[in-house]
Write an enzyme that holds these catalytic residues in place. Sequence first.
Site, PDB file in Angstrom:
ATOM      1  N   CYS A 146       0.859  -1.177   0.000  1.00  0.00           N
ATOM      2  CA  CYS A 146       0.000   0.000   0.000  1.00  0.00           C
ATOM      3  C   CYS A 146       0.897   1.230   0.000  1.00  0.00           C
ATOM      4  O   CYS A 146       2.015   1.175  -0.504  1.00  0.00           O
ATOM      5  CB  CYS A 146      -0.950  -0.017   1.198  1.00  0.00           C
TER       6      CYS A 146
ATOM      7  N   HIS B  90      33.757  -7.560  14.493  1.00  0.00           N
ATOM      8  CA  HIS B  90      33.106  -8.728  13.899  1.00  0.00           C
ATOM      9  C   HIS B  90      32.763  -8.384  12.450  1.00  0.00           C
ATOM     10  O   HIS B  90      31.794  -7.686  12.176  1.00  0.00           O
ATOM     11  CB  HIS B  90      31.836  -9.078  14.676  1.00  0.00           C
TER      12      HIS B  90
END
Length: 632
Positions: free
Chosen positions: A26, A555
Amino acid sequence: MSAKDSAKQIYDEVGGEANINYLTHCVTRLRFRLKDESKVDDEKVKQIPGVMGINHQNGQYQVIIGNAVSDYYDQVVKLGNFPTDESADATDNTGNEKKGNLFDQFTSFISSCMSPLIPALIGGGMIKVILILLTTVGWMSTKSQTYTIISVFGDAPFYFLPIELAITASKYHKVNQMMAVIAGAILIHPDFISLVNSGKTIHLMGLPVTAASYSSSVIPILLIVWAMKYLEKFLDKVVPASFKSILKPLLEIFIVGVVSLVIIGPIGTWAGELLSGIVLLIQKHAAWLAMPLMAAFMPLIVMTGMHWAFSPIFLAASFATPDSLILPAMLAANIGQGAASLAVAVKTKNKNTRQVASAAAVSALLAGVTEPALYGVTLKYKKPLYASMISGAITGLFMGIVNLRSFAFAVPSILSIPQFVNNKIPSNFIYAIIVLIASFIITFVLTMVLGFNEEPQVASATDTDSKKNNDVAATKIESGAKETKKVYSPVKGELITLDSVNDPTFAQKMLGDGVAVIPEDNNFYAPFDGVVETVFPTKHAIGLKSDTGIEMLIHIGLDTVELKGEPYDVKVKDKQRIKKGDLLVVADLAAIKKAGYDTVTPLVVTNSKEFVEVVPNEKTTVDNGTVAFYVV
């Protein structure tokens, strides 16, 4: 992160093609029909950059994006092969018709049929608003040909609603689309409208026909298409196969035409009039109560998609009677959401939060699109939502007393405020301006006073202690005190907050506080002087300790442990001394992406509990010469 990358993450998190039955969108939401919603981790989806929030509604898994939803939709569609229209919306995961209580089925039907029409209705509504403004200030005459033609532009999306809804409803109920269109065309055929306007009694083969106008109506055509589903099944059974190509369309058009004008159309008209009558009755006898409640709870109504259940009422404002409930309530609610977001943008010290809140404020205030504000700001921080709801109740009471009315359908906002103009009731527009200003000021002030917590508070800290620590941290950073330590970015890229990382371990700061970088370069450098504590066997992560006592984990990528070190070339080893700027790792980002992994790199202070606070830099573009965050 680009829409393409975020769309890929969304696609993966919802289970990909194997778990998607259907997708549409939408104005602000991706609407998935999934085979198994339990396979989706809502929290991971919420953490994807660009995602404002998620909603489970009537069997749909809705991902709230905001104004850029069509860009995300286009990218998701490219990733798999699945239905992309409403044809799958009326069935469950086994292909059978969806079950549930009648109310849920009704709201799902209304929402599914109305959502594809919203862009056209918004466009037509804004054209009508502009015409109101131009004629009010005397820049255009209502008798000119230009006015007439432009009025046609604005009226067309509303006038032909029966045909537009016939298309969407036929997809929902899997009815022959062109037959449904014919049913809608019958309702607004010029000759039938002429009979209605003549004021004479109308009969069809001796049967009485209600002299009703179906242009811009909603309920009649929805009921008609619903009935067509059963009619087509019946005709398939009784019409001989050898005559089906001729007899079935003949009988269907004739039966639908008769039943529509004699039975279903009038019932739909009466249902719409009954619904409008109930609203008007409430407005007449308890406007002081109905309007405050509607304005206060409108954000929650929008959140569930229930506002489309009221579409027969506020769409009537385009052609017939003015709306004195839904659209005025939306005016107060939309401005309140924008003001709350703007207050958050002013008050926050986080640059990323400021960017999100500022964009959401503009969307709500100028366009009336509140999902970015609701899901990205007010609902997230709660207190701004409470502020907007309190403001809605206050301004709603005023609107109920003065009986504020909207004379055109447009999503209420600053730009569409002329929808409240009526030359016969000049005070109505003045009241609308008062509501707009009051809603903005009250919400903004309340949000500033109530405040909001951007980060969850630790169990041992009170709100007062937290505020005190934040103030101390800010003072120390600004003064350059010795207690403040700098950690530079190990790689060139885009700096983002840790809570936006698509991994709950990092986003919920289970390993510690910090930031993250979306890398743009393969080379990762030392962020400070110190020692290499650990090089993980899979080479995707390195643990460091600075000479100032900061223990830090770099990381590189998410879930990249699965790559077993292949894309990484580590240049250091355990216990090795490093200087800021030393090359630590060369990572093949292209190979990581090709393998289907996210390259976002969390930078986590694993001993952050030993410090007062970790404060991200406000810059969004960093490299090894730029501070990524400060440790206080």
